[in-house]
Design a protein around this motif. Structure first.
Motif, short mmCIF file in Angstrom:
data_model
loop_
_atom_site.label_atom_id
_atom_site.label_comp_id
_atom_site.label_asym_id
_atom_site.label_seq_id
_atom_site.Cartn_x
_atom_site.Cartn_y
_atom_site.Cartn_z
N TYR A 87 0.95 -1.08 0.11
CA TYR A 87 -0.01 0.07 0.06
C TYR A 87 0.82 1.08 -0.10
N ALA A 88 2.05 1.33 0.96
CA ALA A 88 2.96 2.44 1.02
C ALA A 88 3.64 2.59 -0.17
N GLU A 89 4.09 1.42 -0.88
CA GLU A 89 4.76 1.42 -2.28
C GLU A 89 3.98 1.91 -3.20
N ASN A 90 2.70 1.64 -3.26
CA ASN A 90 1.80 1.98 -4.41
C ASN A 90 1.50 3.57 -4.26
N HIS A 91 1.28 4.09 -2.99
CA HIS A 91 1.03 5.23 -2.83
C HIS A 91 2.03 6.48 -2.53
N ALA A 92 3.41 5.84 -3.09
CA ALA A 92 4.63 6.69 -2.67
C ALA A 92 4.71 8.04 -3.45
N PHE A 93 3.99 7.88 -4.58
CA PHE A 93 3.78 9.15 -5.58
C PHE A 93 2.95 10.34 -5.05
N ARG A 94 2.53 9.93 -3.76
CA ARG A 94 1.55 11.01 -3.25
C ARG A 94 2.44 11.63 -1.99
N ILE A 95 3.63 11.07 -1.64
CA ILE A 95 4.44 11.85 -0.68
C ILE A 95 5.33 12.94 -1.17
N PRO A 96 5.26 13.89 -0.41
CA PRO A 96 5.72 15.16 -0.92
C PRO A 96 7.42 15.06 -0.95
N LEU A 97 8.05 15.51 -1.99
CA LEU A 97 9.54 15.69 -2.00
C LEU A 97 10.30 16.78 -0.91
N ARG A 98 11.19 16.28 -0.31
CA ARG A 98 11.72 17.08 0.73
C ARG A 98 12.66 17.92 0.05
N LEU A 99 12.71 18.99 0.60
CA LEU A 99 13.83 20.16 0.23
C LEU A 99 15.26 19.96 0.78
N HIS A 100 16.19 20.18 0.03
CA HIS A 100 17.49 19.97 0.57
C HIS A 100 18.38 21.20 0.34
N GLY A 101 19.61 21.38 0.99
CA GLY A 101 20.57 22.52 0.77
C GLY A 101 19.60 23.85 0.88
#
Length: 199
Positions: A87-101
């Motif tokens: 479930y988590a793997e299939n919905h990973a596209f809904r997890i926002p990308l973290r900012l870096h630097g």
């Protein structure tokens, strides 16, 4: 006529032999292997570490009391790990990308400005999407890039599309707190809006 056929066969034999000779010497070194190591040594054994792409460097931002948190390691690796959560793997596209630097530092600064602009509304108990929208556009964000919506009787959610490849701030104003979180869009490239769909 027989000689003509032999001459044609002879003309093709020499270039073919040259190609075979050159091909025999190509591809004998494995990518990342030491010079002299050849492909004949067999496949890479299972469990051999493979170089991962380098992660962007995070550093303490102005106003931060400690170093940024280290990225969490993915679970489910190792010999005794349980099967992955599909479930988590299939919905990973809904997890926002973290900012870096530097983008992370800019995001933290934007979070602080947004919270500062909305906190007076929270203290007054003003949970009107139009007033939240006005406070956020008052910070200089274009009206068309700020979305506000009612979230319960005493809550207003908001989403700001900063517009920098994408760069977003999302949060909530309610009677208990004012939250804001900056992020770098979503993995599928939909910008600041959460993607729809899934498995």
């Amino acid at each position: 006529m027989t000689n003509h056929g032999k001459k044609t066969a002879g003309l093709w034999t020499l270039p073919f032999a040259v190609v075979l000779l050159l091909a025999a010497g190509c591809g004998t070194q494995r990518a990342g292997a030491a010079p002299g190591a050849s492909l004949s040594s067999g496949p890479t054994p299972v469990g051999t570490p493979v170089a991962a792409p380098s992660a962007p460097a995070d550093f303490p931002c102005p106003g931060e009391s400690s170093a940024p948190p280290a990225p969490t390691a993915a679970t489910g690796s190792g010999p005794d790990a349980s099967p992955p959560d599909h479930y988590a793997e299939n919905h990973a596209f809904r997890i926002p990308l973290r900012l870096h630097g530097q983008s992370r530092c800019d995001g933290l600064a934007a979070e602080g400005r947004v919270k500062g602009a909305l906190e007076p509304l929270r203290r007054r108990g003003d949970f009107t999407p139009g007033h939240v929208h006005g406070a956020l556009t008052g910070l200089g964000y274009p009206a068309g890039k700020v979305r506000t919506y009612q979230n319960g009787p005493t809550g207003v959610g908001f989403l700001i599309d900063i517009g920098a490849s994408p760069w977003c701030v999302e949060g909530m104003l309610n009677s208990g707190s004012t939250t804001a979180e900056a992020f770098g869009g979503y993995p599928d490239g939909t910008g600041c809006e959460p993607p729809r769909g899934g498995h």
